[in-house]
Scaffold this active site. Structure first.
Site, PDB file in Angstrom:
ATOM      1  N   TRP A 103      36.520  46.243  58.416  1.00 48.02           N
ATOM      2  CA  TRP A 103      37.473  46.880  57.130  1.00 48.02           C
ATOM      3  C   TRP A 103      38.135  48.270  56.685  1.00 48.02           C
ATOM      4  CZ3 TRP A 103      39.971  42.416  56.658  1.00 48.02           C
ATOM      5  CH2 TRP A 103      39.286  41.199  57.244  1.00 48.02           C
ATOM      6  N   ASP A 172      36.721  49.719  48.079  1.00 54.32           N
ATOM      7  CA  ASP A 172      37.458  48.018  48.611  1.00 54.32           C
ATOM      8  C   ASP A 172      35.891  47.528  48.592  1.00 54.32           C
ATOM      9  OD1 ASP A 172      37.243  45.261  50.010  1.00 54.32           O
ATOM     10  OD2 ASP A 172      38.230  46.129  51.829  1.00 54.32           O
ATOM     11  N   LYS A 196      34.678  36.157  48.744  1.00 56.54           N
ATOM     12  CA  LYS A 196      33.428  36.418  49.321  1.00 56.54           C
ATOM     13  C   LYS A 196      32.022  36.278  48.543  1.00 56.54           C
ATOM     14  CE  LYS A 196      34.804  38.258  53.176  1.00 56.54           C
ATOM     15  NZ  LYS A 196      35.554  39.210  53.353  1.00 56.54           N
TER      16      LYS A 196
HETATM   17  C1  LIG Z   1      37.469  39.909  53.967  1.00 58.42           C
HETATM   18  C2  LIG Z   1      37.178  41.088  53.571  1.00 58.42           C
HETATM   19  C3  LIG Z   1      39.158  41.692  53.732  1.00 58.42           C
HETATM   20  C4  LIG Z   1      39.600  40.719  53.701  1.00 58.42           C
HETATM   21  O1  LIG Z   1      39.960  40.173  52.780  1.00 58.42           O
HETATM   22  P1  LIG Z   1      41.542  39.537  52.705  1.00 58.42           P
HETATM   23  O2  LIG Z   1      41.005  38.229  51.177  1.00 58.42           O
HETATM   24  O3  LIG Z   1      40.833  37.621  53.247  1.00 58.42           O
HETATM   25  O4  LIG Z   1      42.282  39.773  52.906  1.00 58.42           O
HETATM   26  C5  LIG Z   1      38.895  43.019  53.126  1.00 58.42           C
HETATM   27  N1  LIG Z   1      37.368  44.242  53.067  1.00 58.42           N
HETATM   28  C6  LIG Z   1      36.812  43.954  53.352  1.00 58.42           C
HETATM   29  C7  LIG Z   1      35.243  44.660  53.228  1.00 58.42           C
HETATM   30  C8  LIG Z   1      35.956  42.041  53.458  1.00 58.42           C
HETATM   31  O5  LIG Z   1      35.116  41.655  53.282  1.00 58.42           O
END
Ligand SMILES: *Cc1c(COP(=O)(O)O)cnc(C)c1O
Length: 360
Positions: A103, A172, A196
């Site tokens: 990511w 993030d 998540k």
């Molecule tokens: C799943 C994830 C993403 C991507 O997320 P989307 O909502 O599917 O765009 C980005 N960063 C992390 C750390 C993730 O676990």
């Protein structure tokens, strides 16, 4: 509901059962209105209350300061990989990115497509088995911010402490959102996809410092400018009403449980139950340096790929689903997000112990 599979999916995630039951109960008719909430105008007073309730729970649970706006957006965390540099990287500025795995490196790739960005550290050569410490970071002059991924969902690594640098942090936090307190004095922006830890897919949550919004270029397409959403309380266009509604219920459930502080303790305890089994013999192996082990995505290997296949098949029979590691890394991954009950984690630990006793 009588039977519920122990679902260890990395995302979308298991949600608290009381939340699902409440949604089922309220879905067809919302609050004596004669219609479903998801059939209503997003300009109606009924929806407005749901919308603002979700936003104020986010502020309350995350202890968000007054000069930080809460935005509810679409496009997932992935759109934020683009919106962050679009709103910050003006000519002559640059940004450092921590490449801590899948990511972090995707975020860096998108920032580099838009402006000038560089890796302030990369864990690629070490097989992404740890996070950097502050002293590992190389921050260049003119850096507008340092981007980090607090938890790498695929590699199963977590930042135990946030870097101490003299530029703002942007994080993030998709896969450990609301499982840890945030030192707001260091962050200008935090974002994550809701699916998540916090709710169904279709929603991204962004916390953004007002001075960042104000200093953004004013020629961006409207959806892509944070200012558009901040000015309109995330009602500039039709918001993703269903996930906002459900996430509000998850947040209320979190509050009842004791908020972020309780989520932090519970998440660590669930992870410990599984790591304890991994560490109590030679059979299971964690590829992650113990200091950086994720609390929400526990990644491990068995002695051979054949045993891993067998493990997954047996787990499936025992009612434990979605334990296969990400296709890019293989192995096993158990995602233990906030909605996953403690006893599912201890059931998994027990299953692992039994499996080892018969095959080890
Ligand atoms: C799943 C994830 C993403 C991507 O997320 P989307 O909502 O599917 O765009 C980005 N960063 C992390 C750390 C993730 O676990």
């Amino acid at each position: 509901m009588t039977h519920r599979v122990h679902n260890f999916c990395a995302g979308p995630c298991t949600l608290p059962l009381p939340v699902l039951e409440e949604v089922a109960h309220e879905l067809v008719e919302f609050d004596n209105s004669g219609m479903s909430l998801i059939e209503m105008s997003h300009r109606s007073p009924v929806y407005d209350e749901v919308h603002h309730n979700t936003m104020s729970l986010l502020r309350e649970l995350m202890h968000v300061p007054d000069d930080v706006s809460v935005l509810l957006l679409q496009g997932g965390a992935t759109l934020q990989f683009a919106m962050v540099p679009m709103n910050t990287l003006t000519p002559g500025t640059t940004a450092g990115y921590i490449d801590s795995g899948t990511w972090g490196s995707k975020a860096l790739a998108d920032a580099s497509r838009w402006g000038d960005a560089y890796p302030a550290w990369s864990g690629a050569e070490e097989g992404y088995s740890r996070m950097p410490e502050t002293s590992d970071l190389d921050i260049r002059p003119g850096s507008r911010y340092l981007h980090l991924t607090s938890n790498e969902t695929i590699g199963g690594i977590r930042m135990p402490d946030f870097p101490e640098v003299d530029i703002p942090l942007i994080g993030d936090m998709s896969s450990d959102f609301l499982t840890r307190p945030v030192p707001w004095d260091r962050f200008d922006l935090i974002y994550g996809g809701a699916q998540k830890n916090l709710g169904p897919a279709g929603l991204a949550v962004v916390f953004v410092r007002d001075r960042l919004i104000e200093s953004a270029p004013d020629d961006l397409p409207s959806y892509l400018a944070y200012a558009t959403h901040a000015k309109a309380d995330s009602l500039a266009n039709t918001p993703p009403m269903f996930p906002i509604w459900v996430m509000g219920k998850v947040l209320a459930w979190m509050k009842e449980q004791g908020g972020v502080e309780a989520m932090s303790t519970q998440t660590a305890a669930k992870a410990r139950a599984v790591y304890d089994i991994i560490d109590s013999g030679e059979f299971y192996r964690s590829p992650v340096d113990p200091r950086y082990r994720s609390h929400t995505n526990v990644v491990f290997r068995l002695p051979s790929p054949e045993l891993e296949t067998e493990f997954l098949a047996e787990a499936d029979k025992a009612g434990m689903a979605n334990l296969k590691g990400h296709r890019s890394v293989g192995g096993i991954r158990a995602s233990l997000y906030v909605g996953l009950p403690m006893d599912w984690a201890t059931d998994l630990a027990e299953f692992m112990s039994d499996f080892r006793a018969t095959r080890g």
